[in-house]
Design an enzyme around this catalytic site. Structure first.
Site, PDB file in Angstrom:
ATOM      1  N   HIS A   1      -2.607   7.586   6.904  1.00  0.00           N
ATOM      2  CA  HIS A   1      -1.581   8.464   6.312  1.00  0.00           C
ATOM      3  C   HIS A   1      -2.189   9.787   5.834  1.00  0.00           C
ATOM      4  O   HIS A   1      -1.543  10.827   5.908  1.00  0.00           O
ATOM      5  CB  HIS A   1      -0.919   7.793   5.102  1.00  0.00           C
ATOM      6  CG  HIS A   1       0.260   6.933   5.428  1.00  0.00           C
ATOM      7  ND1 HIS A   1       1.400   7.424   6.026  1.00  0.00           N
ATOM      8  CD2 HIS A   1       0.500   5.612   5.226  1.00  0.00           C
ATOM      9  CE1 HIS A   1       2.280   6.439   6.173  1.00  0.00           C
ATOM     10  NE2 HIS A   1       1.763   5.330   5.710  1.00  0.00           N
TER      11      HIS A   1
ATOM     12  N   GLY B   1       0.831  -1.196   0.000  1.00  0.00           N
ATOM     13  CA  GLY B   1       0.000   0.000   0.000  1.00  0.00           C
ATOM     14  C   GLY B   1       0.863   1.242   0.000  1.00  0.00           C
ATOM     15  O   GLY B   1       2.022   1.206   0.419  1.00  0.00           O
TER      16      GLY B   1
ATOM     17  N   GLN C   1       3.148   9.989   0.865  1.00  0.00           N
ATOM     18  CA  GLN C   1       4.420   9.252   0.870  1.00  0.00           C
ATOM     19  C   GLN C   1       5.258   9.494  -0.379  1.00  0.00           C
ATOM     20  O   GLN C   1       6.413   9.072  -0.433  1.00  0.00           O
ATOM     21  CB  GLN C   1       4.161   7.743   1.039  1.00  0.00           C
ATOM     22  CG  GLN C   1       3.625   7.392   2.416  1.00  0.00           C
ATOM     23  CD  GLN C   1       3.429   5.898   2.546  1.00  0.00           C
ATOM     24  OE1 GLN C   1       2.441   5.345   2.071  1.00  0.00           O
ATOM     25  NE2 GLN C   1       4.382   5.217   3.152  1.00  0.00           N
TER      26      GLN C   1
ATOM     27  N   CYS D   1       5.944  -0.017   7.317  1.00  0.00           N
ATOM     28  CA  CYS D   1       5.578   1.112   6.467  1.00  0.00           C
ATOM     29  C   CYS D   1       6.781   1.498   5.610  1.00  0.00           C
ATOM     30  O   CYS D   1       7.901   1.564   6.116  1.00  0.00           O
ATOM     31  CB  CYS D   1       5.161   2.284   7.350  1.00  0.00           C
ATOM     32  SG  CYS D   1       4.723   3.756   6.426  1.00  0.00           S
ATOM     33  N   LEU D   2       6.519   1.774   4.325  1.00  0.00           N
ATOM     34  CA  LEU D   2       7.629   2.133   3.425  1.00  0.00           C
ATOM     35  C   LEU D   2       8.318   3.429   3.858  1.00  0.00           C
ATOM     36  O   LEU D   2       9.480   3.648   3.512  1.00  0.00           O
ATOM     37  CB  LEU D   2       7.126   2.267   1.986  1.00  0.00           C
ATOM     38  CG  LEU D   2       6.627   0.975   1.331  1.00  0.00           C
ATOM     39  CD1 LEU D   2       6.067   1.265  -0.055  1.00  0.00           C
ATOM     40  CD2 LEU D   2       7.720  -0.079   1.255  1.00  0.00           C
TER      41      LEU D   2
ATOM     42  N   HIS E   1      -4.458   1.534   7.418  1.00  0.00           N
ATOM     43  CA  HIS E   1      -3.100   2.094   7.509  1.00  0.00           C
ATOM     44  C   HIS E   1      -2.929   3.249   6.518  1.00  0.00           C
ATOM     45  O   HIS E   1      -2.433   4.322   6.873  1.00  0.00           O
ATOM     46  CB  HIS E   1      -2.091   0.966   7.249  1.00  0.00           C
ATOM     47  CG  HIS E   1      -0.653   1.384   7.218  1.00  0.00           C
ATOM     48  ND1 HIS E   1       0.287   0.879   8.094  1.00  0.00           N
ATOM     49  CD2 HIS E   1       0.017   2.241   6.406  1.00  0.00           C
ATOM     50  CE1 HIS E   1       1.467   1.435   7.820  1.00  0.00           C
ATOM     51  NE2 HIS E   1       1.342   2.249   6.797  1.00  0.00           N
ATOM     52  N   GLU E   2      -3.364   3.033   5.269  1.00  0.00           N
ATOM     53  CA  GLU E   2      -3.186   4.058   4.230  1.00  0.00           C
ATOM     54  C   GLU E   2      -4.087   5.270   4.478  1.00  0.00           C
ATOM     55  O   GLU E   2      -3.670   6.405   4.269  1.00  0.00           O
ATOM     56  CB  GLU E   2      -3.451   3.480   2.827  1.00  0.00           C
ATOM     57  CG  GLU E   2      -2.537   2.330   2.408  1.00  0.00           C
ATOM     58  CD  GLU E   2      -1.066   2.560   2.689  1.00  0.00           C
ATOM     59  OE1 GLU E   2      -0.605   3.716   2.662  1.00  0.00           O
ATOM     60  OE2 GLU E   2      -0.368   1.571   2.976  1.00  0.00           O
TER      61      GLU E   2
END
Ligand code: ZN
Length: 162
Positions: A134, A46, A51, A88-89, A130-131
């Site tokens: 963000h 995701g 991001q 997380c990226l 999660h996304e």
């Protein structure tokens, strides 16, 4: 298409509340493609627009069921609880356990501006939450327990949030 560098922990854009997309223009459709490309290149499931430095309410996901882009996503229903490990990226090497709804229904627009409604459980439900977090400037470490790797990352980035 373009692969972006993923914005890392410590950049202000990750803490900002992203603005809604008012029109799904060609630029937004391209943004979803670039985000998917970036997510696949980074081996993620995701990615949220902040991001890649775009403070817009756009997310992309692929939990192994094919690519999914959602513009202006909203959780309209949430059921049950589930705790599992997340990463997380934007926080490479950091893991933690996050308690989330087990099932969610999300409404929004697809990459062409068509309304969509997704009922999800399992990993997709977790990734959606999660996304969407963000987009409100929330990182999983804000909610996680048993966090590992954060000290090493903050040392590497030379940054620590208060
Ligand atoms: Zn993330």
């Amino acid at each position: 298409m373009a692969v972006y560098e993923v914005v890392k922990y410590g950049q202000e854009v990750l803490r900002r509340k992203a603005r809604p997309v008012d029109k799904v223009s060609k630029r937004i459709t391209k943004l979803t493609k670039d985000m998917l490309e970036t997510m696949y290149a980074a081996d993620g499931v995701g990615l949220a627009a902040p991001q890649i430095g775009e403070s817009l309410r756009v997310i992309v996901l692929d939990v192994g069921e094919g690519p999914l882009a959602i513009i202006n996503p909203e959780i309209v229903e949430a059921k049950g609880r589930s705790t599992d490990v997340e990463g997380c990226l934007s926080l490479p090497g950091v893991l933690g356990y996050v308690d989330r709804a087990a099932e969610v229904t999300v409404e929004g627009l697809d990459e062409k501006g068509k309304p969509i409604r997704i009922a999800a459980d399992g990993l997709l439900a977790r990734a959606l939450q999660h996304e969407i977090d963000h987009l409100d400037g929330i990182l999983f470490i804000d909610k996680a327990t048993g966090i590992s790797g954060l000290d090493r990352l903050t040392e590497e980035l030379g940054f620590k949030e208060e």
